[in-house]
Design a protein around this motif. Sequence first.
Motif, PDB file in Angstrom:
ATOM      1  N   GLN A 135     -12.440 -27.493 -57.681  1.00  0.00           N
ATOM      2  CA  GLN A 135     -11.400 -27.620 -56.649  1.00  0.00           C
ATOM      3  C   GLN A 135     -10.001 -27.356 -57.199  1.00  0.00           C
ATOM      4  O   GLN A 135      -9.121 -26.909 -56.465  1.00  0.00           O
ATOM      5  CB  GLN A 135     -11.427 -29.014 -56.029  1.00  0.00           C
ATOM      6  CG  GLN A 135     -12.636 -29.300 -55.193  1.00  0.00           C
ATOM      7  CD  GLN A 135     -12.746 -30.768 -54.809  1.00  0.00           C
ATOM      8  OE1 GLN A 135     -11.940 -31.599 -55.203  1.00  0.00           O
ATOM      9  NE2 GLN A 135     -13.775 -31.093 -54.040  1.00  0.00           N
ATOM     10  N   HIS A 136      -9.789 -27.631 -58.477  1.00  0.00           N
ATOM     11  CA  HIS A 136      -8.452 -27.515 -59.073  1.00  0.00           C
ATOM     12  C   HIS A 136      -8.350 -26.355 -60.061  1.00  0.00           C
ATOM     13  O   HIS A 136      -7.450 -26.302 -60.888  1.00  0.00           O
ATOM     14  CB  HIS A 136      -8.074 -28.839 -59.748  1.00  0.00           C
ATOM     15  CG  HIS A 136      -7.972 -29.957 -58.770  1.00  0.00           C
ATOM     16  ND1 HIS A 136      -9.061 -30.691 -58.369  1.00  0.00           N
ATOM     17  CD2 HIS A 136      -6.918 -30.441 -58.074  1.00  0.00           C
ATOM     18  CE1 HIS A 136      -8.683 -31.578 -57.474  1.00  0.00           C
ATOM     19  NE2 HIS A 136      -7.392 -31.450 -57.270  1.00  0.00           N
TER      20      HIS A 136
ATOM     21  N   TYR B  54       0.007 -32.724 -62.556  1.00  0.00           N
ATOM     22  CA  TYR B  54       0.418 -31.378 -62.139  1.00  0.00           C
ATOM     23  C   TYR B  54       1.473 -31.402 -61.035  1.00  0.00           C
ATOM     24  O   TYR B  54       1.879 -30.341 -60.562  1.00  0.00           O
ATOM     25  CB  TYR B  54      -0.805 -30.592 -61.651  1.00  0.00           C
ATOM     26  CG  TYR B  54      -1.801 -30.278 -62.746  1.00  0.00           C
ATOM     27  CD1 TYR B  54      -1.632 -29.176 -63.575  1.00  0.00           C
ATOM     28  CD2 TYR B  54      -2.914 -31.095 -62.942  1.00  0.00           C
ATOM     29  CE1 TYR B  54      -2.546 -28.883 -64.573  1.00  0.00           C
ATOM     30  CE2 TYR B  54      -3.834 -30.806 -63.935  1.00  0.00           C
ATOM     31  CZ  TYR B  54      -3.640 -29.710 -64.749  1.00  0.00           C
ATOM     32  OH  TYR B  54      -4.549 -29.418 -65.735  1.00  0.00           O
ATOM     33  N   ASP B  55       1.918 -32.559 -60.627  1.00  0.00           N
ATOM     34  CA  ASP B  55       2.846 -32.667 -59.493  1.00  0.00           C
ATOM     35  C   ASP B  55       4.127 -31.851 -59.684  1.00  0.00           C
ATOM     36  O   ASP B  55       4.645 -31.287 -58.725  1.00  0.00           O
ATOM     37  CB  ASP B  55       3.207 -34.126 -59.216  1.00  0.00           C
ATOM     38  CG  ASP B  55       2.079 -34.895 -58.543  1.00  0.00           C
ATOM     39  OD1 ASP B  55       1.071 -34.267 -58.128  1.00  0.00           O
ATOM     40  OD2 ASP B  55       2.198 -36.124 -58.443  1.00  0.00           O
TER      41      ASP B  55
ATOM     42  N   TRP C  54     -14.337 -31.538 -59.282  1.00  0.00           N
ATOM     43  CA  TRP C  54     -12.874 -31.610 -59.422  1.00  0.00           C
ATOM     44  C   TRP C  54     -12.358 -30.372 -60.145  1.00  0.00           C
ATOM     45  O   TRP C  54     -11.357 -29.783 -59.735  1.00  0.00           O
ATOM     46  CB  TRP C  54     -12.478 -32.879 -60.186  1.00  0.00           C
ATOM     47  CG  TRP C  54     -11.009 -33.137 -60.221  1.00  0.00           C
ATOM     48  CD1 TRP C  54     -10.301 -33.936 -59.375  1.00  0.00           C
ATOM     49  CD2 TRP C  54     -10.049 -32.588 -61.131  1.00  0.00           C
ATOM     50  NE1 TRP C  54      -8.959 -33.916 -59.718  1.00  0.00           N
ATOM     51  CE2 TRP C  54      -8.787 -33.094 -60.789  1.00  0.00           C
ATOM     52  CE3 TRP C  54     -10.129 -31.713 -62.212  1.00  0.00           C
ATOM     53  CZ2 TRP C  54      -7.625 -32.761 -61.479  1.00  0.00           C
ATOM     54  CZ3 TRP C  54      -8.977 -31.363 -62.892  1.00  0.00           C
ATOM     55  CH2 TRP C  54      -7.738 -31.895 -62.520  1.00  0.00           C
TER      56      TRP C  54
ATOM     57  N   GLU D 131      -4.825 -35.409 -61.634  1.00  0.00           N
ATOM     58  CA  GLU D 131      -4.233 -34.459 -60.685  1.00  0.00           C
ATOM     59  C   GLU D 131      -2.721 -34.651 -60.578  1.00  0.00           C
ATOM     60  O   GLU D 131      -1.966 -33.684 -60.497  1.00  0.00           O
ATOM     61  CB  GLU D 131      -4.878 -34.610 -59.312  1.00  0.00           C
ATOM     62  CG  GLU D 131      -4.366 -33.608 -58.296  1.00  0.00           C
ATOM     63  CD  GLU D 131      -5.056 -33.711 -56.950  1.00  0.00           C
ATOM     64  OE1 GLU D 131      -4.665 -32.941 -56.054  1.00  0.00           O
ATOM     65  OE2 GLU D 131      -5.965 -34.541 -56.781  1.00  0.00           O
ATOM     66  N   SER D 132      -2.264 -35.877 -60.616  1.00  0.00           N
ATOM     67  CA  SER D 132      -0.829 -36.139 -60.483  1.00  0.00           C
ATOM     68  C   SER D 132      -0.027 -35.594 -61.666  1.00  0.00           C
ATOM     69  O   SER D 132       1.183 -35.388 -61.551  1.00  0.00           O
ATOM     70  CB  SER D 132      -0.554 -37.631 -60.284  1.00  0.00           C
ATOM     71  OG  SER D 132      -0.767 -38.339 -61.484  1.00  0.00           O
TER      72      SER D 132
ATOM     73  N   LEU E 265      -9.454 -39.398 -61.735  1.00  0.00           N
ATOM     74  CA  LEU E 265      -9.277 -38.027 -61.248  1.00  0.00           C
ATOM     75  C   LEU E 265      -7.942 -37.860 -60.530  1.00  0.00           C
ATOM     76  O   LEU E 265      -7.241 -36.853 -60.719  1.00  0.00           O
ATOM     77  CB  LEU E 265     -10.433 -37.644 -60.320  1.00  0.00           C
ATOM     78  CG  LEU E 265     -11.812 -37.515 -60.965  1.00  0.00           C
ATOM     79  CD1 LEU E 265     -12.865 -37.226 -59.892  1.00  0.00           C
ATOM     80  CD2 LEU E 265     -11.830 -36.464 -62.050  1.00  0.00           C
ATOM     81  N   ASP E 266      -7.561 -38.837 -59.723  1.00  0.00           N
ATOM     82  CA  ASP E 266      -6.286 -38.776 -59.001  1.00  0.00           C
ATOM     83  C   ASP E 266      -5.105 -38.771 -59.970  1.00  0.00           C
ATOM     84  O   ASP E 266      -4.125 -38.043 -59.769  1.00  0.00           O
ATOM     85  CB  ASP E 266      -6.143 -39.958 -58.039  1.00  0.00           C
ATOM     86  CG  ASP E 266      -7.129 -39.907 -56.874  1.00  0.00           C
ATOM     87  OD1 ASP E 266      -7.729 -38.830 -56.633  1.00  0.00           O
ATOM     88  OD2 ASP E 266      -7.313 -40.956 -56.222  1.00  0.00           O
TER      89      ASP E 266
ATOM     90  N   LEU F 206      -4.995 -24.422 -59.940  1.00  0.00           N
ATOM     91  CA  LEU F 206      -3.932 -25.312 -60.406  1.00  0.00           C
ATOM     92  C   LEU F 206      -3.937 -25.383 -61.934  1.00  0.00           C
ATOM     93  O   LEU F 206      -2.898 -25.239 -62.581  1.00  0.00           O
ATOM     94  CB  LEU F 206      -4.105 -26.708 -59.805  1.00  0.00           C
ATOM     95  CG  LEU F 206      -3.041 -27.741 -60.144  1.00  0.00           C
ATOM     96  CD1 LEU F 206      -1.723 -27.387 -59.465  1.00  0.00           C
ATOM     97  CD2 LEU F 206      -3.504 -29.128 -59.708  1.00  0.00           C
ATOM     98  N   MET F 207      -5.126 -25.549 -62.498  1.00  0.00           N
ATOM     99  CA  MET F 207      -5.224 -25.615 -63.950  1.00  0.00           C
ATOM    100  C   MET F 207      -4.883 -24.272 -64.592  1.00  0.00           C
ATOM    101  O   MET F 207      -4.154 -24.230 -65.582  1.00  0.00           O
ATOM    102  CB  MET F 207      -6.623 -26.061 -64.370  1.00  0.00           C
ATOM    103  CG  MET F 207      -6.909 -27.517 -64.059  1.00  0.00           C
ATOM    104  SD  MET F 207      -8.552 -28.031 -64.593  1.00  0.00           S
ATOM    105  CE  MET F 207      -8.356 -27.966 -66.370  1.00  0.00           C
TER     106      MET F 207
END
Length: 136
Positions: A72-73, A40-41, A69, A37-38, A33-34, A76-77
């Motif tokens: 929460q994102h 999208y940095d 997840w 997420e990265s 998951l991390d 962002l997505m």
Amino acid sequence: MKPYAKIDSSQMPIVTVSFTGEKSTDENFQLYLDEVESCYDDRKTIAIIFDASKATIPKLSHQKKQASWLNQHWKLMQNYCLGTAYVIPSTAIRAVLKMIFSFQNQPVPYKIVSKMEEAHDWIQELNKDNKEAKSL
């Protein structure tokens, strides 16, 4: 710790997440998951292909964690993900994805296919449609 998934961003803006066939553990699932997420940095538009050809069924707690997840994102997505393609030849894994989406809907367009070529074709079509929409 053996990875649950490997992330390949060498073909940006297409990111490929390949599940390794390892069973999910609290540690390797969180790392997965991390790492997603990265992607999208840089805050640039991406498309993601999840290759579940070798996936094992994650624990129910990890399915719920995946759904959380997504929740929460969500923004962002929506802002940076053009879409996600899921390469899932297994009907059991397809059922798991449906269960995850029953906990939390997918915030971007997605398609479930059986072969990697189909995923790439769909992403290309999605990208073409997106460019046309922006030029209107």
